[in-house]
Design an enzyme around this catalytic site. Structure first.
Site, PDB file in Angstrom:
ATOM      1  N   SER A  55      -6.170  25.838 -11.282  1.00  0.00           N
ATOM      2  CA  SER A  55      -7.262  26.366 -11.385  1.00  0.00           C
ATOM      3  C   SER A  55      -8.661  25.895 -11.271  1.00  0.00           C
ATOM      4  O   SER A  55      -9.939  26.324 -11.483  1.00  0.00           O
ATOM      5  CB  SER A  55      -6.936  26.892 -12.259  1.00  0.00           C
ATOM      6  OG  SER A  55      -5.614  27.745 -12.534  1.00  0.00           O
TER       7      SER A  55
ATOM      8  N   HIS B 250      -6.208  29.606  -4.538  1.00  0.00           N
ATOM      9  CA  HIS B 250      -6.381  30.259  -6.541  1.00  0.00           C
ATOM     10  C   HIS B 250      -6.334  31.053  -5.870  1.00  0.00           C
ATOM     11  O   HIS B 250      -7.520  32.093  -5.441  1.00  0.00           O
ATOM     12  CB  HIS B 250      -7.601  29.279  -6.606  1.00  0.00           C
ATOM     13  CG  HIS B 250      -7.892  29.816  -7.913  1.00  0.00           C
ATOM     14  ND1 HIS B 250      -9.299  29.603  -8.345  1.00  0.00           N
ATOM     15  CD2 HIS B 250      -7.642  29.585  -8.770  1.00  0.00           C
ATOM     16  CE1 HIS B 250      -8.587  29.535 -10.149  1.00  0.00           C
ATOM     17  NE2 HIS B 250      -7.777  30.403 -10.067  1.00  0.00           N
TER      18      HIS B 250
ATOM     19  N   GLU C 148      -9.425  32.080  -3.910  1.00  0.00           N
ATOM     20  CA  GLU C 148     -10.179  31.161  -3.488  1.00  0.00           C
ATOM     21  C   GLU C 148      -9.767  30.241  -2.500  1.00  0.00           C
ATOM     22  O   GLU C 148      -9.208  29.911  -2.781  1.00  0.00           O
ATOM     23  CB  GLU C 148     -10.706  31.017  -5.240  1.00  0.00           C
ATOM     24  CG  GLU C 148     -12.332  29.996  -4.960  1.00  0.00           C
ATOM     25  CD  GLU C 148     -12.885  29.688  -6.467  1.00  0.00           C
ATOM     26  OE1 GLU C 148     -11.616  29.284  -7.119  1.00  0.00           O
ATOM     27  OE2 GLU C 148     -13.992  29.536  -6.772  1.00  0.00           O
TER      28      GLU C 148
ATOM     29  N   ASN D 144     -13.353  29.357 -12.461  1.00  0.00           N
ATOM     30  CA  ASN D 144     -13.355  28.987 -13.482  1.00  0.00           C
ATOM     31  C   ASN D 144     -14.508  27.868 -14.733  1.00  0.00           C
ATOM     32  O   ASN D 144     -14.519  27.416 -15.788  1.00  0.00           O
ATOM     33  CB  ASN D 144     -11.913  27.787 -13.479  1.00  0.00           C
ATOM     34  CG  ASN D 144     -10.999  28.736 -13.386  1.00  0.00           C
ATOM     35  OD1 ASN D 144     -10.687  30.167 -14.641  1.00  0.00           O
ATOM     36  ND2 ASN D 144     -10.313  29.031 -12.247  1.00  0.00           N
TER      37      ASN D 144
END
Ligand code: CAA
Length: 328
Positions: A131, A165, A177, A215
């Protein structure tokens, strides 16, 4: 900019490493949507058992809701096989791509990628579901010992590593992602993108920066929500440490429910930030927040003390039965 041309992903068999909520979700969408055989490995057999039983339940629900036929669900279940402890990573030897979904720990991921690079065929794609951790650092660990990173062989070895991701819950969230390491080849990126699309996902692209796009934006928001809470006396945490209690005296901004309800009803978020943090896992949130903080050196990413203390206490959110909410 024109849309990228879709190439054949050529994945005839997928390996998934880690049978937690992310790994099992990735295994499930790969079996159901991309219809590829999946080999799953986790060093904890109990975790695999738990993950498989959750997947069975979700597939049965899809049948009951008419989204899959009984036959399709049965085929999907049959596509997922578990690699035993004796075989471990060697059991993934023949896969065309592996997606690693273990916990957010750079050393652990580097050790895994070094082993994967040694065990898997040289043309297999090595994807990580990290992440926030640098894909470039992970790719560097896939270069066999003795090879220079700048040599042709070294560059080739690292060129098959990519960030893929997924989002939680994987069967529901529509996004993947895609992150290129400095070393990733265009062929690896194209095939990984095609595979994500075959899993029914829309793909966005981010550069390899701490937290990527998702994130780097989400975690400061969740952290800020926790900081708003830690300024209220948070009853559950009172007995843990006197310093934490001091930090939280009479500076209250809002309660847990007021923070979450504000974002749910005021901004139409499907869940409030504190519930979402519980849902992601507070240990994962802390690990990502630390990667952002250390990777940028920017104090705006400093993790909330309350987040650290809750992880210290083993209150990791939904998966441990206790977080900002109780789940028992
Ligand atoms: N696995 C599979 N399916 C799940 C699920 C899970 N863990 N949780 C919920 N669902 C399903 C439900 O079963 C339901 O399916 P049906 O249509 O069959 O009923 C569907 O999702 C909708 O769920 P609910 O109606 O029960 O509840 P909801 O309307 O509140 O939706 C939600 C649940 C989709 C999870 C919604 O709350 C939501 O979107 N939450 C935010 C999720 C989010 O932001 N995820 C990203 C986290 S960040 C991340 O993953 C990346 C990272 O790097 C940290």
């Amino acid at each position: 900019m024109s849309a990228p041309t879709l190439v054949a992903h050529g994945i005839r068999c997928l390996g998934v490493l880690g049978a937690g909520q992310m790994g099992m979700g990735i295994a499930m969408v790969s079996a159901v949507r991309a219809k590829v055989p999946v080999l799953i490995y986790d060093r904890s057999p109990e975790q695999v058992k738990k993950g498989l039983s959750l997947m069975d339940k979700l597939l049965d629900k899809d049948v009951n809701k008419g989204r899959l036929t009984t036959e399709q669900a049965k085929e999907a279940k049959e596509r997922v096989e578990v690699v035993g402890a004796e075989a471990a990573l060697k059991g993934l030897r023949d896969v065309d791509m592996v997606v690693e979904a273990v916990s957010e720990n750079l050393q652990l991921k580097q050790a895994i990628f070094a082993s994967l690079a040694a065990e898997l065929r040289p043309d297999a794609i090595l994807a990580t579901n990290t992440s926030s951790i640098s894909i470039t650092k992970i790719a560097a660990s896939a270069i066999p010992e003795g090879l220079k990173a700048s040599s042709e062989e070294g560059k080739k070895a690292a060129s098959r590593v990519v960030g893929l991701h997924f989002f939680n819950p994987v069967p529901v969230m529509k996004l993947v992602e895609l992150i290129s390491a400095l070393q990733t080849s265009q062929e690896t990126l194209d095939r990984a993108r095609s595979f994500a699309i075959a899993c029914g996902k829309e793909v966005t692209v981010s550069k390899d920066v701490p937290g990527f796009v998702s994130n780097a934006l989400l975690m400061p928001f969740l952290n800020e929500a926790i900081m708003h809470l830690e300024k209220v006396g948070f009853n559950l945490i009172y007995h843990i440490s006197y310093q934490v209690m001091e930090l939280m005296t009479n500076k209250g901004i809002a309660t847990r429910d007021d923070i979450d309800t504000t974002l749910k009803l005021g901004m139409n978020h499907p869940m409030g930030p504190l519930q979402l943090a519980d849902f992601i896992g507070l240990d994962t949130c802390l690990a990502i927040q630390n990667t952002l903080y250390q990777g940028t050196g920017d104090s705006k990413y400093r993790p909330a003390v309350l987040l650290e203390r809750m992880v210290d206490a083993g209150w990791l959110g939904k998966k441990s039965g206790k977080g900002f909410y109780d789940y028992n």
